[in-house]
Design a protein around this motif. Structure first.
Motif, mmCIF file in Angstrom:
data_model
loop_
_atom_site.group_PDB
_atom_site.id
_atom_site.type_symbol
_atom_site.label_atom_id
_atom_site.label_comp_id
_atom_site.label_asym_id
_atom_site.label_seq_id
_atom_site.Cartn_x
_atom_site.Cartn_y
_atom_site.Cartn_z
ATOM 1 N N LEU A 24 0.493 -1.106 0.267
ATOM 2 C CA LEU A 24 -0.223 -0.213 0.358
ATOM 3 C C LEU A 24 1.276 1.289 -0.322
ATOM 4 N N GLU A 25 2.107 1.417 0.353
ATOM 5 C CA GLU A 25 2.650 2.294 1.274
ATOM 6 C C GLU A 25 3.326 2.982 -0.178
ATOM 7 N N ARG A 26 4.134 1.342 -1.155
ATOM 8 C CA ARG A 26 4.798 1.351 -2.698
ATOM 9 C C ARG A 26 3.777 1.910 -3.812
ATOM 10 N N PHE A 27 2.499 1.621 -3.692
ATOM 11 C CA PHE A 27 1.261 1.059 -4.451
ATOM 12 C C PHE A 27 0.479 2.734 -4.723
ATOM 13 N N LEU A 28 -0.015 2.224 -3.591
ATOM 14 C CA LEU A 28 -1.500 3.408 -3.343
ATOM 15 C C LEU A 28 -1.556 4.959 -3.655
ATOM 16 N N PRO A 29 -0.765 5.475 -3.274
ATOM 17 C CA PRO A 29 0.268 6.952 -4.509
ATOM 18 C C PRO A 29 -0.668 6.926 -5.592
ATOM 19 N N GLY A 30 0.040 5.990 -6.057
ATOM 20 C CA GLY A 30 -0.534 6.373 -8.115
ATOM 21 C C GLY A 30 -1.179 6.076 -8.012
ATOM 22 N N VAL A 31 -1.993 4.990 -7.464
ATOM 23 C CA VAL A 31 -3.300 5.195 -7.832
ATOM 24 C C VAL A 31 -4.646 6.056 -7.792
ATOM 25 N N LEU A 32 -3.832 6.693 -6.309
ATOM 26 C CA LEU A 32 -4.725 7.964 -6.341
ATOM 27 C C LEU A 32 -3.999 9.038 -6.689
ATOM 28 N N GLU A 33 -3.822 8.777 -7.984
ATOM 29 C CA GLU A 33 -2.939 10.087 -8.485
ATOM 30 C C GLU A 33 -3.454 9.442 -10.095
ATOM 31 N N THR A 34 -4.065 8.337 -10.063
ATOM 32 C CA THR A 34 -5.444 8.556 -11.984
ATOM 33 C C THR A 34 -5.477 9.267 -12.155
ATOM 34 N N VAL A 43 -9.957 1.118 0.155
ATOM 35 C CA VAL A 43 -9.049 -0.284 1.057
ATOM 36 C C VAL A 43 -9.982 -0.481 0.943
ATOM 37 N N VAL A 44 -9.854 -2.087 1.219
ATOM 38 C CA VAL A 44 -10.685 -3.015 2.139
ATOM 39 C C VAL A 44 -9.989 -3.945 2.976
ATOM 40 N N ASP A 45 -10.133 -4.162 3.929
ATOM 41 C CA ASP A 45 -8.975 -4.476 5.018
ATOM 42 C C ASP A 45 -9.574 -5.871 4.871
ATOM 43 N N ASN A 46 -8.845 -7.196 5.098
ATOM 44 C CA ASN A 46 -9.332 -8.761 4.813
ATOM 45 C C ASN A 46 -8.948 -9.264 5.770
ATOM 46 N N ALA A 47 -8.771 -8.666 7.469
ATOM 47 C CA ALA A 47 -8.796 -9.149 8.808
ATOM 48 C C ALA A 47 -7.541 -9.348 9.146
ATOM 49 N N SER A 48 -6.223 -7.686 8.879
ATOM 50 C CA SER A 48 -4.931 -8.216 8.509
ATOM 51 C C SER A 48 -4.359 -7.494 9.987
ATOM 52 N N THR A 49 -2.875 -8.412 9.918
ATOM 53 C CA THR A 49 -2.465 -8.533 11.815
ATOM 54 C C THR A 49 -1.335 -7.927 11.321
ATOM 55 N N ASP A 50 -1.460 -7.239 9.990
ATOM 56 C CA ASP A 50 -0.181 -5.680 10.171
ATOM 57 C C ASP A 50 -0.457 -4.560 10.447
ATOM 58 N N ASP A 51 -0.076 -3.435 10.178
ATOM 59 C CA ASP A 51 -0.789 -2.438 10.312
ATOM 60 C C ASP A 51 -1.370 -1.424 9.406
ATOM 61 N N SER A 52 -1.913 -1.821 8.821
ATOM 62 C CA SER A 52 -2.099 -1.611 7.169
ATOM 63 C C SER A 52 -3.209 -0.220 7.040
ATOM 64 N N VAL A 53 -4.291 -1.004 8.570
ATOM 65 C CA VAL A 53 -5.304 0.170 8.941
ATOM 66 C C VAL A 53 -5.050 1.230 9.270
ATOM 67 N N GLU A 54 -4.122 0.990 10.237
ATOM 68 C CA GLU A 54 -3.225 2.350 10.720
ATOM 69 C C GLU A 54 -2.711 3.067 9.719
ATOM 70 N N PHE A 55 -2.101 2.354 9.053
ATOM 71 C CA PHE A 55 -1.402 3.175 7.859
ATOM 72 C C PHE A 55 -2.433 4.043 7.151
ATOM 73 N N THR A 56 -3.177 3.250 6.262
ATOM 74 C CA THR A 56 -3.695 4.045 5.379
ATOM 75 C C THR A 56 -4.881 5.362 6.631
ATOM 76 N N SER A 58 -3.916 7.139 8.756
ATOM 77 C CA SER A 58 -2.777 8.434 8.840
ATOM 78 C C SER A 58 -2.383 9.389 7.728
ATOM 79 N N HIS A 59 -2.577 8.006 6.638
ATOM 80 C CA HIS A 59 -1.346 8.614 5.336
ATOM 81 C C HIS A 59 -1.867 8.874 4.362
#
Length: 342
Positions: A24-34, A43-56, A58-59
């Motif tokens: 997400l950090e790497r590729f989401l900015p490009g999607v937003l610049e479409t 972004v649909v989070d499928n019960a991630s155990t990392d910090d994907s939700v918090e990162f999305t 906040s950024h």
């Protein structure tokens, strides 16, 4: 007075995420610049155990976020999310796909030119080797009579270099789930992705149903994206092999219009058995067990599959084109490694 070229239907770009914060950090900015005004990025989070939700959160304030309490798989996760998202068109986009600024407009233009087009994929190239086609879709997917998928630019593991040889927008059998542009209402009318697949081949199953309903599937190579692959399930993992072998049987049993569909299933299992022998000779004994587990799981689910087969008949019965030859024979015996050789 606005022209068709000025018309911008609402497009929801929906990225299913499971523990891919770095992607997400790497590729989401490009999607937003479409370069397309009437879009929403989800972004649909499928019960991630990392910090994907918090990162999305906040950024990426402009990204809309849905969070599932459990991992619903690729198919179930998208069904759950798209039931809550309103748009004219959806884009199912993997988190490990790099887009170009103008990737979306050619897909929209082709879609609005013909309402009988249900789904479209772009040209999918390898993010690591951008001159090469990528495994999951290349320049449009096809299916042979025994249920083996292949693509323009990829037959089994043989990938071609993109030299513009597949730059025409044509009808295909399936559009890749790595980047699938689809009419929102038809997604729901076709009953979405089959959640029992969990992941792998569910997009082929959906495209088969859409064609039975009388709609077409296209590839639009004027749109290019770059895919890494293996972002969630590692390439070569036993789990990925299990899903591929089991889901291929699901695919055929649900959708084949042949009165001899059960023979088709048995023959496909024989071919799987040959694959198991090859794996054994290569020292991959665990994959032999994986194939047996996949076959057992299919037979245990046969009752459910037969009910779905009956429901699919109610959607429509338009003729669906399968490649008439065996890709296994063409590739392994006749040594035809390129799509143009088939």
């Amino acid at each position: 007075m606005s022209s068709l070229a000025d018309f911008q239907p609402k497009v929801a770009i929906v990225i299913l995420n499971y523990n891919t914060r770095s992607l997400l950090e790497r590729f989401l900015p490009g999607v937003l610049e479409t370069n397309y005004s009437n879009k929403e990025v989800w972004v649909v989070d499928n019960a991630s155990t990392d910090d994907s939700v918090e990162f999305t959160k906040s950024h990426f304030n402009e990204v809309r976020l849905l969070v599932s309490e459990k991992n619903l798989g690729f198919a179930g996760g998208y069904n759950w999310a798209l039931d809550q998202i309103e748009a004219d068109y959806y884009v199912l986009l993997n988190s490990d796909v790099r887009v170009t600024p103008n990737w979306l407009k050619p897909l929209v233009d082709l879609a609005i030119s013909d309402k009988t087009i249900a789904a479209i994929q772009p040209k999918i190239l390898d993010a690591k080797e951008p001159r090469m086609f990528e495994y999951a879709g290349a320049s449009g997917g096809f299916l042979d009579k025994w249920g083996y998928p292949f693509c323009r630019g990829r037959v089994f593991d043989s990938l071609e270099e993109d030299a513009g040889q597949y730059n025409d927008a044509i009808d295909v059998f399936w559009a890749s789930g790595a980047c699938m542009f689809i009419q929102a209402d038809l997604y729901h009318k076709a009953r979405g992705l089959d959640a029992d697949f969990f992941a792998h081949m569910e997009e082929i199953d959906l495209c088969w149903r859409l064609q039975r309903m009388g709609y077409s599937i296209k590839v639009q190579p004027a749109s290019e994206v770059f895919h890494i692959g293996g972002g969630t399930l590692a390439e070569g993992s036993d789990r990925k092999y299990f899903l591929n072998f089991r889901n291929n049987l699901f695919l055929l049993a649900k959708n084949s219009s042949s009165p001899f569909w059960l023979f088709l299933i048995i023959w496909r299992m024989v071919l799987d058995g040959i694959s198991a022998i090859v794996f054994l000779l290569d020292g991959k004994a665990s994959l032999v067990i994986t194939i047996l587990k996949a076959h057992f799981a299919f037979w245990m689910s046969l009752g459910s599959v037969l009910k779905k087969r009956k429901l699919i008949k109610e959607l429509g019965n338009s003729k669906v084109y399968l490649h008439p030859d065996s890709i296994v024979w063409q590739y392994f015996i006749k040594k035809k490694k390129k799509f143009t050789d088939l």
